[in-house]
Every structure is written in structure tokens, then in C-alpha cells.
Write a protein that holds these residues in place. Structure first.
Motif, mmCIF file in Angstrom:
data_model
loop_
_atom_site.group_PDB
_atom_site.id
_atom_site.type_symbol
_atom_site.label_atom_id
_atom_site.label_comp_id
_atom_site.label_asym_id
_atom_site.label_seq_id
_atom_site.Cartn_x
_atom_site.Cartn_y
_atom_site.Cartn_z
ATOM 1 N N HIS A 1 0.837 -1.202 0.000
ATOM 2 C CA HIS A 1 0.000 0.000 0.000
ATOM 3 C C HIS A 1 0.875 1.258 0.000
ATOM 4 C CE1 HIS A 1 -2.350 3.195 2.088
ATOM 5 N NE2 HIS A 1 -3.317 2.760 1.302
ATOM 6 N N MET A 2 1.931 1.253 0.816
ATOM 7 C CA MET A 2 2.812 2.409 0.883
ATOM 8 C C MET A 2 3.478 2.671 -0.469
ATOM 9 S SD MET A 2 6.219 3.041 3.242
ATOM 10 C CE MET A 2 7.369 2.364 2.024
ATOM 11 N N PHE A 3 3.949 1.605 -1.126
ATOM 12 C CA PHE A 3 4.604 1.782 -2.418
ATOM 13 C C PHE A 3 3.612 2.170 -3.509
ATOM 14 C CE2 PHE A 3 8.219 -0.751 -0.640
ATOM 15 C CZ PHE A 3 9.190 0.210 -0.854
ATOM 16 N N LEU A 4 2.373 1.703 -3.383
ATOM 17 C CA LEU A 4 1.343 2.136 -4.343
ATOM 18 C C LEU A 4 1.132 3.644 -4.254
ATOM 19 C CD1 LEU A 4 -1.641 -0.393 -4.495
ATOM 20 C CD2 LEU A 4 -0.007 0.188 -6.281
ATOM 21 N N LEU A 5 1.069 4.153 -3.035
ATOM 22 C CA LEU A 5 0.891 5.591 -2.843
ATOM 23 C C LEU A 5 2.040 6.375 -3.478
ATOM 24 C CD1 LEU A 5 -0.354 5.750 0.879
ATOM 25 C CD2 LEU A 5 -1.713 6.132 -1.192
ATOM 26 N N GLU A 6 3.210 5.752 -3.529
ATOM 27 C CA GLU A 6 4.379 6.409 -4.109
ATOM 28 C C GLU A 6 4.533 6.112 -5.595
ATOM 29 O OE1 GLU A 6 7.643 5.145 -1.672
ATOM 30 O OE2 GLU A 6 7.097 6.477 -0.026
ATOM 31 N N GLY A 7 3.568 5.347 -6.164
ATOM 32 C CA GLY A 7 3.601 5.044 -7.590
ATOM 33 C C GLY A 7 4.579 3.975 -7.991
ATOM 34 N N GLU A 8 5.067 3.193 -7.040
ATOM 35 C CA GLU A 8 6.053 2.149 -7.321
ATOM 36 C C GLU A 8 5.323 0.842 -7.634
ATOM 37 O OE1 GLU A 8 9.133 2.516 -7.702
ATOM 38 O OE2 GLU A 8 9.712 4.365 -6.676
ATOM 39 N N ILE A 9 4.755 0.742 -8.825
ATOM 40 C CA ILE A 9 3.948 -0.413 -9.176
ATOM 41 C C ILE A 9 4.798 -1.686 -9.302
ATOM 42 C CG2 ILE A 9 4.103 0.033 -11.658
ATOM 43 C CD1 ILE A 9 1.051 -1.369 -9.767
ATOM 44 N N GLY A 10 6.035 -1.561 -9.762
ATOM 45 C CA GLY A 10 6.912 -2.723 -9.907
ATOM 46 C C GLY A 10 7.189 -3.385 -8.563
ATOM 47 N N ILE A 11 7.518 -2.579 -7.552
ATOM 48 C CA ILE A 11 7.778 -3.121 -6.211
ATOM 49 C C ILE A 11 6.501 -3.715 -5.645
ATOM 50 C CG2 ILE A 11 8.524 -2.558 -3.873
ATOM 51 C CD1 ILE A 11 10.218 -0.315 -5.024
ATOM 52 N N THR A 12 5.391 -3.037 -5.876
ATOM 53 C CA THR A 12 4.098 -3.534 -5.387
ATOM 54 C C THR A 12 3.800 -4.914 -5.956
ATOM 55 O OG1 THR A 12 3.235 -1.283 -5.169
ATOM 56 C CG2 THR A 12 1.626 -3.075 -5.267
ATOM 57 N N LYS A 13 4.037 -5.090 -7.246
ATOM 58 C CA LYS A 13 3.787 -6.388 -7.869
ATOM 59 C C LYS A 13 4.661 -7.475 -7.245
ATOM 60 C CE LYS A 13 2.166 -5.396 -12.566
ATOM 61 N NZ LYS A 13 2.510 -5.503 -14.002
#
Length: 544
Positions: A455-467
Motif C-alpha cells: 500500500h505504501m509503495f502504491l501511494l508512491e507510484g512504485e507499481i513494480g515493487i508492489t507487484k
């Protein structure tokens, strides 16, 4: 006749001996704490076997020797007692056949295993199948493999490989100065031989499990994991396969690309199951026996063990209420015992008696100022109260910081510190974000921490890390509603619709009792033209 009568009387007395007459020991090794109701020598041997398992997993997985980076809070706590049937009762599913279970949490990872198989005093037809019963030690070995792989090898392993690989190590044994890995799990014999092979269904199982799903996941999973790992030309294909899954390739496409002709693989598998199991013999890294610190539990420690076990398994409101009289009686009996005070505090907390839980935790801290558990209890009571009293959030933050100062590599204070910002709607500073990342580093097996970090990385736009964080949940939960929804909402996020996934991953306040009725995983699919993909994906706190 009189001698025979004495023997019978002695045997009857042994059978009728109350359970509490057995001794409880605490054995501690580099990676485990074991509460065992057994002899001292048997407990010590069991502890050494577990350390040997950790050692061979480090060899085979390539993790290497322990570098000391994992904190003491990462030690697995094992409760070993009773018979196999007792584990099903403890899990709340008597008669289910559950032979033991494992609960990984940031607050502590707990394993519950029997000391021995079920004992019967009458001969029956079941004696013929005694060799097919699940070995108590195998249960823990199997579950520890899951924990180890999540801790050290974060990858989207599908169910057949995850369970099959764990079964490969469930039969680990020692032979002289080496390990022997790969013996066939006899308790899976019927699954392995009686169910038709279907590699494609293993690789891409139906969303709705059928009657052969368990056999293909565990029995055939062992068969294929064994074949792949112990066939030199096939072993590199596993890495290729998992890498393709991590990149988002379809299950069947990834399997065909990595393993080649699946029909040929199925033929090899069929030939393998009709022959002998492949085994691997690996020398110990250290010829010396693993070190074990062992002692008998004190009277107060043994008195609280039942409460401790029940609380660590988890209790509902009714069960928690039943614990209260015993917990309070123990505090009266052992008013200066930190173990009793902590066990009683957990019972009060489960009953939402936060004032009492706080008082007991403060008393434990006064006796032992180094008790991180007591400090965390205090922080959690403040966090629970903050739902109704916003001023408590600042106190919770201060208390999580205090607990972190006592043990700075414990994941719970780190995670709690971040939550105090997220749940209050404040902008999290870098210190809080770093704390969350550290919490995940120490407890990657905790789904709540993993999803909060995503969730934190999504807020930062880091979709690759989120995946990369969510793919293991999607793959291991294949077919479940949550896995389907995570996959669907990830796709929506990439198309610009960000709200559904953000809403799903954002943690709720732990004191919130909101429970929305959601469709079950085994619900019938909508008829043609009714509903759309992802239409059953509402807000959820369920974990994959």
C-alpha cells in the motif's frame, strides 16, 4: 496370578496418570524455542533435529550459514505435547485429521505439534494402516520449510511446488555425519499412486478445487518436486519457471517454456512414481551437534502453559471469557511471576479489558524492565483505545518507540510506529516508512505487513515493487477470491483505476469490528451475461 494382577494394576495406573504429571522442558537453539512435554533427552534430540533441518535448508536453497541478521524475535516457538488427535482439537477441528499446524506472525511464529502419534489400547483393522499415519516430526518439518522459504526466498511459488518441496524435506533424517533428503512420505502413498497424473491440472488447477486437488497438490506435488530437484538436468528449470511466474507469465505458459513438453514430463513422472524415490545425501556443514540450552519449566511457567497455548492459537470472544477466571487465579497465586503476568495480560487484552491488561504489563515491566513483550502490550493497548480516543494515538506512538528502543530489530514496534501515522491520517515521515520496510525485512511472512508495505509503495507510484510484494500472495492463493481480486485490481490500477486496490491494501484500525459480508470462494459463478470479472471484489480484510 497375583504377579499378573500387579502388572495389570500398574499398567492401569500408568494409563490413568493425569496429563500434568509429565514434565515440561524449554529447549532453546539458534533458531527455535521449544516447549516440550517429554523427557529431557528426547526434547534435546528433537531440538537438534530442527536445527539440522535449518542447516540443510540453508545448504540446498543457497541461503548459506546464518549471518546473525535475523533478530531473536524471529525464532520459531514450538509447543510439543500430546498425541496427533490433540492437535485437531487445539485447532478447533476435532476428528479432522490435522496432525499439527503453524501460525506465522510478526508478533511470533508458533508451531503446534504432537509428541507422538495416537496411541490405542485395542487392536483394530487400523493397525494395518499404521505405516500410513503422518509422522509428528514431519508436520513441523513441513511447516518450517514454508516459514524458511518465505523468510529467505520471497518468490511466487505455486501451491504444488510450495507443498511438494515442503514434503520433500518432511522426511529428512540423519545418517552418520550427513543428511538424507528425499525419502517418500508414506502418508502420501495413496495420493501418489491412486490418483491419475495430470501435469497440466497441477500447473494450472481449476479455480474451484475438486476432489483430486489435495492429492495433486501434496502427493503429486512431492513427486514432481522430488523429480525436478534431484534430476540434474531438470533442476535449473525450477528457477526459470518461478522467474517467469514472477514476471507475470501465465501458469501454463511459464510451465511449458521452463519444462518443455508437458506430456513428456508426465511420462517421466509416471515412470518415477513406479520406481524408487531419488534421495540426496549431504554432509553436515558442522560435524558437532547443534547446541541446545535446556531446562525444566518452573512451577509458575508450567501453570500458565495452557493459557499461553490457547492464546497463541487464537481465541474468539467466548473462549477468551472462559480464560479469565483461570488467568486471574494464577495472578493471585503467582503475583511476582513475569510469565504469569504476561499470559494474564494477553487474556485481559483478548477480553478487551485494556485497563487490566495495561496494569499487568506495567507490573511485569517493574519486575523485569527488559521485557519487550510487556512494552509491546502497553503500546497495543494504547493503539486499541485510539479508535475512540484520538489522543491515545500519540501515546501508542511513544510506546512503540520505547519498545523499539528496547529491541530495535523486533518487527512489531516498527510496524506499529508506521501504523500510528497511517491510521491517524498523518503524513508518514521517512523514519516511519523506513520502519515499515525494516518490519517487512524481519517478518516477510506476515501478510499484514506485506500488504501495508505494498500500500505504501502504491501511494508512491512504485507499481513494480508492489507487484513483487503481491505476486507471492496471488500465486500461493490461486483460485481464492482474494487472489483473484488482487490480480484483477492490480490490472485496474495499471489502467488508471487506483482506488479498489488502495482500499483493499490499506489496513483497518485493529480495534475496528467492521465485518462486511463477502461472497465465499466456492460460490457458483454468475450465469452468462450476469456480472463481470472482479464483480465480487469488495473491501476485504481477508488475507491470501
Amino acid at each position: 496370578m497375583r504377579l499378573f494382577a500387579k502388572i495389570l494394576a500398574a499398567f492401569a495406573a500408568l494409563v490413568a496418570m493425569p496429563a500434568h504429571a509429565a514434565d515440561w522442558f524449554l529447549a532453546e537453539t539458534d533458531h527455535f524455542k521449544i516447549y516440550s512435554r517429554d523427557s529431557k533427552s528426547s526434547t534435546e534430540e528433537f531440538a537438534q533435529d530442527l536445527e539440522r533441518l535449518d542447516e540443510v535448508l540453508r545448504i540446498i536453497s543457497g541461503v548459506g550459514p546464518d549471518d546473525g541478521s535475523l533478530p531473536p524475535s524471529s525464532k520459531v516457538i514450538v509447543f510439543r505435547f500430546g498425541e496427533t488427535r490433540d492437535m485437531a482439537v487445539l485447532a478447533g477441528q476435532p476428528g479432522s485429521g490435522i496432525g499439527g499446524f503453524f501460525i506465522p506472525r510478526a508478533s511470533g511464529s508458533y508451531a503446534f505439534v504432537p509428541r507422538r502419534q495416537n496411541v490405542t489400547y485395542e487392536r483394530s483393522n487400523q493397525d494395518r494402516f499404521s505405516g500410513l499415519e503422518l509422522e509428528p516430526k514431519a508436520v513441523l518439518f513441513h511447516e518450517y520449510v514454508h516459514y524458511f522459504m518465505f523468510q529467505h526466498r520471497n518468490a511466487p511459488y505455486p501451491a504444488w511446488y510450495r507443498e511438494g518441496f515442503a514434503e520433500v524435506f518432511s522426511t529428512l533424517r540423519s545418517e552418520g555425519n550427513r543428511f538424507v533428503i528425499g525419502d517418500a512420505p508414506t502418508w502420501r502413498s495413496l495420493e501418489i499412486m491412486a490418483v491419475n497424473l495430470d501435469v497440466e491440472k497441477m500447473m494450472d488447477p481449476p479455480a474451484k478445487p475438486d476432489r483430486e486437488t489435495v492429492a495433486r497438490t501434496y502427493g503429486h506435488g512431492w513427486l514432481l518436486a522430488s523429480l525436478l530437484n534431484f534430476t540434474p538436468e531438470r533442476r535449473p528449470q525450477i528457477t526459470d519457471y518461478v522467474t517467469r511466474l514472477a514476471r507475470g507469465e501465465g501458469r501454463l505458459d511459464a510451465a511449458k517454456a521452463a519444462f518443455g513438453d508437458l506430456d513428456q514430463l508426465e511420462k517421466e513422472l509416471d515412470s518415477y512414481r513406479r520406481g524408487s524415490a531419488k534421495v540426496l545425501k549431504v554432509p553436515y556443514m558442522n560435524a558437532e551437534k547443534p547446541k541446545v540450552k535446556i531446562r525444566q519449566l518452573s512451577a509458575d511457567e508450567e501453570a500458565r502453559i495452557d493459557l499461553m497455548i490457547e492464546s497463541k492459537v487464537g481465541v474468539d470472544e467466548k473462549a477468551a471469557a472462559k480464560q479469565l477466571p483461570k488467568a486471574r487465579a494464577l495472578v493471585e497465586q503467582f503475583p511476582q511471576s513475569v510469565p504469569v503476568l504476561l499470559a494474564a495480560a494477553e487474556v485481559e487484552f483478548d477480553n478487551k479489558n485494556y485497563t487490566e491488561a495495561e496494569a499487568l504489563s506495567n507490573k511485569a515491566l517493574a519486575i523485569n524492565p527488559d521485557s519487550t513483550e510487556a512494552a509491546i502490550n502497553l503500546a497495543n493497548t494504547s493503539l486499541m483505545r485510539s479508535l475512540d480516543d484520538k489522543a491515545m494515538m500519540a501515546q501508542a506512538r511513544e510506546r512503540f518507540i520505547a519498545a523499539n528502543n528496547m529491541e530495535n530489530d523486533h518487527p512489531v514496534p516498527l510496524y506499529g510506529y508506521y501504523l500510528t501515522y497511517l491510521l491517524s491520517g498523518e503524513e508518514a515521515p521517512d523514519s516511519a516508512k523506513n520502519a515499515l520496510e525494516s518490519a517487512y525485512q524481519y517478518a516477510p511472512f506476515d501478510t499484514g505487513i506485506r500488504q501495508t508495505l505494498a500500500h505504501m509503495f502504491l501511494l508512491e507510484g512504485e507499481i513494480g515493487i508492489t507487484k513483487s510484494l503481491l505476486n507471492p500472495l496471488i500465486q500461493t492463493g490461486h483460485g481464492t477470491r482474494v487472489a483473484r481480486c488482487l490480480s484483477y485490481e492490480l490490472d485496474l490500477f495499471e489502467k488508471g483505476d487506483k482506488e479498489p486496490l488502495l482500499k483493499r491494501l490499506k489496513p483497518k484500525h485493529p480495534a475496528s469490528e467492521e465485518k462486511e459480508e463477502e461472497p465465499k470462494d466456492d460460490a457458483e459463478p454468475a450465469a452468462d451475461g450476469e456480472g463481470t470479472e472482479g464483480s465480487d471484489c469488495g473491501e476485504s480484510t481477508e488475507t491470501a
